[in-house]
Design an enzyme around this catalytic site. Structure first.
Site, PDB file in Angstrom:
ATOM      1  CE1 TYR A  14      49.961  31.806  56.942  1.00 16.92           C
ATOM      2  CE2 TYR A  14      48.137  30.253  57.095  1.00 16.92           C
ATOM      3  CZ  TYR A  14      49.427  30.556  56.705  1.00 16.92           C
ATOM      4  OH  TYR A  14      50.184  29.612  56.069  1.00 16.92           O
ATOM      5  CG  HIS A  19      48.632  38.160  52.831  1.00  8.08           C
ATOM      6  ND1 HIS A  19      48.573  39.246  51.981  1.00  8.08           N
ATOM      7  CD2 HIS A  19      48.843  37.083  52.034  1.00  8.08           C
ATOM      8  CE1 HIS A  19      48.741  38.849  50.750  1.00  8.08           C
ATOM      9  NE2 HIS A  19      48.909  37.538  50.739  1.00  8.08           N
ATOM     10  CG  ASN A  66      48.241  32.731  46.589  1.00 11.40           C
ATOM     11  OD1 ASN A  66      48.154  33.890  46.987  1.00 11.40           O
ATOM     12  ND2 ASN A  66      49.380  32.083  46.561  1.00 11.40           N
ATOM     13  CG  ASN A 112      49.803  36.208  44.370  1.00 10.53           C
ATOM     14  OD1 ASN A 112      50.027  36.690  43.263  1.00 10.53           O
ATOM     15  ND2 ASN A 112      50.756  35.686  45.111  1.00 10.53           N
TER      16      ASN A 112
END
Length: 186
Positions: A14, A19, A66, A112
């Site tokens: 990631y 994000h 999240n 989120n």
């Protein structure tokens, strides 16, 4: 004392995704403050700096996006951080890519990670810095887009945005009122 949190996901896959803009930007903040992410506590990777005699805790939650609120809640309790001294940096699909928007509070919107922070802490009147990631040319679903790699041709744009975020956070930790930070950088 300040707590500055950059949101993202901890795994290498990631690292350069949209994000993870919060993780990337807080890296710029750490560099500007001469801090290193060299310890783990409260479900976060943490760096510590001193600015004008004030302790500044920089954090990257390792809970995944999240569940970011768990780490933020623990860090706030451990360091007794006042709501107005918490600042969260994150990506925002509702803003055009590279746009930086600072707010003194508000809702989670569609994010989120912010929803988790507000849910866990019960707070929503804390400063936040959003970095726009929306690209009008991209038509894939949002969940796929936010987890996709930032395109090489956009690196400079996001590098400039993260540098701007770093400057804004430094001013904030030097005691500049969030309203003045907003006027200077929005």
């Amino acid at each position: 004392m300040y707590l500055i949190v950059g949101l993202g996901n901890p795994e290498k896959q990631y690292e350069k995704t949209f994000h993870n803009i919060g993780f990337i930007a807080i890296g710029d903040v750490a560099e500007k403050l001469g801090a290193k992410f060299n310890k783990k506590e409260c479900e976060a990777s943490v760096a510590v700096a001193q600015v004008n005699g004030e302790k500044v805790i920089l954090a990257r939650p390792v809970t995944y996006m999240n569940n970011s609120g768990r780490a933020v809640k623990q860090l706030m309790a451990k360091y007794k951080i006042a709501e107005e001294n918490l600042l969260v940096i994150y990506d925002d699909y509702d803003l055009p890519k590279g746009k930086v928007r600072i707010r003194s509070g508000g809702s989670a919107g569609t994010h989120n990670g912010m929803r988790s922070i507000i849910g866990e802490t019960g707070l929503k009147n804390f400063p936040r810095i959003r970095v726009g990631i929306r690209d009008e040319e991209v038509t894939i679903p949002i969940i796929n887009y936010v987890l996709s790699q930032i395109r090489k041709e956009d690196y400079e744009l996001f590098s400039e945005a993260c540098n701007k975020v770093g400057d804004a956070v430094v001013d904030f930790t030097k005691g500049l009122d969030i309203e003045k930070v907003m006027c200077k950088y929005n």
